[in-house]
Design an enzyme around this catalytic site. Structure first.
Site, PDB file in Angstrom:
ATOM      1  N   ASP A   8      39.029  24.500  42.225  1.00  0.00           N
ATOM      2  CA  ASP A   8      37.720  23.872  42.363  1.00  0.00           C
ATOM      3  C   ASP A   8      37.873  22.355  42.249  1.00  0.00           C
ATOM      4  OD1 ASP A   8      37.976  23.329  39.660  1.00  0.00           O
ATOM      5  OD2 ASP A   8      36.220  24.485  39.030  1.00  0.00           O
ATOM      6  N   HIS A 133      55.332  50.770  32.959  1.00  0.00           N
ATOM      7  CA  HIS A 133      54.209  49.880  33.279  1.00  0.00           C
ATOM      8  C   HIS A 133      53.443  50.344  34.516  1.00  0.00           C
ATOM      9  CE1 HIS A 133      55.796  47.269  30.242  1.00  0.00           C
ATOM     10  NE2 HIS A 133      56.953  47.200  30.876  1.00  0.00           N
TER      11      HIS A 133
HETATM   12  C1  RB5 Z   1      33.785  23.158  36.430  1.00  0.00           C
HETATM   13  O1  RB5 Z   1      33.190  22.074  35.811  1.00  0.00           O
HETATM   14  C2  RB5 Z   1      34.303  24.151  35.406  1.00  0.00           C
HETATM   15  O2  RB5 Z   1      33.261  24.865  34.848  1.00  0.00           O
HETATM   16  C3  RB5 Z   1      35.320  25.077  36.040  1.00  0.00           C
HETATM   17  O3  RB5 Z   1      36.350  24.323  36.567  1.00  0.00           O
HETATM   18  C4  RB5 Z   1      35.971  26.080  35.148  1.00  0.00           C
HETATM   19  O4  RB5 Z   1      36.442  25.511  33.978  1.00  0.00           O
HETATM   20  C5  RB5 Z   1      35.261  27.337  34.928  1.00  0.00           C
HETATM   21  O5  RB5 Z   1      35.807  28.323  34.391  1.00  0.00           O
END
Ligand code: RB5
Length: 152
Positions: A8, A133
């Site tokens: 992200d 496993h």
């Molecule tokens: C984004 O700000 C943040 O919430 C995301 O990168 C992550 O940490 C979520 O799990």
């Protein structure tokens, strides 16, 4: 191997550094994540990399968000995917050897580049041990199967 990356907006720089590292090891890299200045919520790249694994487009996936938590939860919602959020290399090795994980996740706000590189190296060099496993991983698959039944 062909390695898919997803991230992200919180993890663009660490994703780039890990892609460079993985490419230097001789692997092909495919980027499904956010680019500089782009806002991308973590479920989007988590799902994209998980689906790429299932399609056989990539051999393994590396997911990075702020913590590694949200993006791994998203990937694990895709039936058949086993994604582990790891903050150290021991777990990254064991998540393959014991759990046959196709995806490792970590957090750009949690670990630095050196630890991330160690995690990636451990994850990419590990192999599933099978044996005792295998039955446990099959039980995970049975949970997927039980909850993904469609009503006719
Ligand atoms: C984004 O700000 C943040 O919430 C995301 O990168 C992550 O940490 C979520 O799990």
């Amino acid at each position: 191997m062909i390695i898919g990356f997803g991230n992200d907006h919180a993890a663009v720089a660490l994703k780039k550094a890990m892609m460079e590292h993985v490419a230097s090891l001789g692997h092909e890299c495919i980027d499904y994540g956010a680019q500089d200045g782009e806002k991308m919520d973590y479920p989007v790249p988590g799902k994209a990399v998980a689906e790429a694994v299932l399609r056989g487009e990539i051999d393994k996936g590396i997911l990075i968000c702020g913590t590694g938590i949200g993006i791994s939860i998203a990937a694990n919602k895709v039936p058949g995917i086993r994604a582990a959020a790891c903050s150290e290399p021991f777990s990254a090795r064991l998540c393959v050897e014991h759990n046959n994980c196709q995806i490792v996740a970590f957090g750009a706000r949690v670990i630095g580049e050196g630890t991330a590189r160690d995690i990636v190296d451990a994850f990419l060099s590990a192999e599933f041990e099978g044996g005792r496993h295998a039955a446990r991983v099959e039980l995970i698959g049975a949970i997927d199967a039980a909850y993904c039944r469609t009503e006719e």
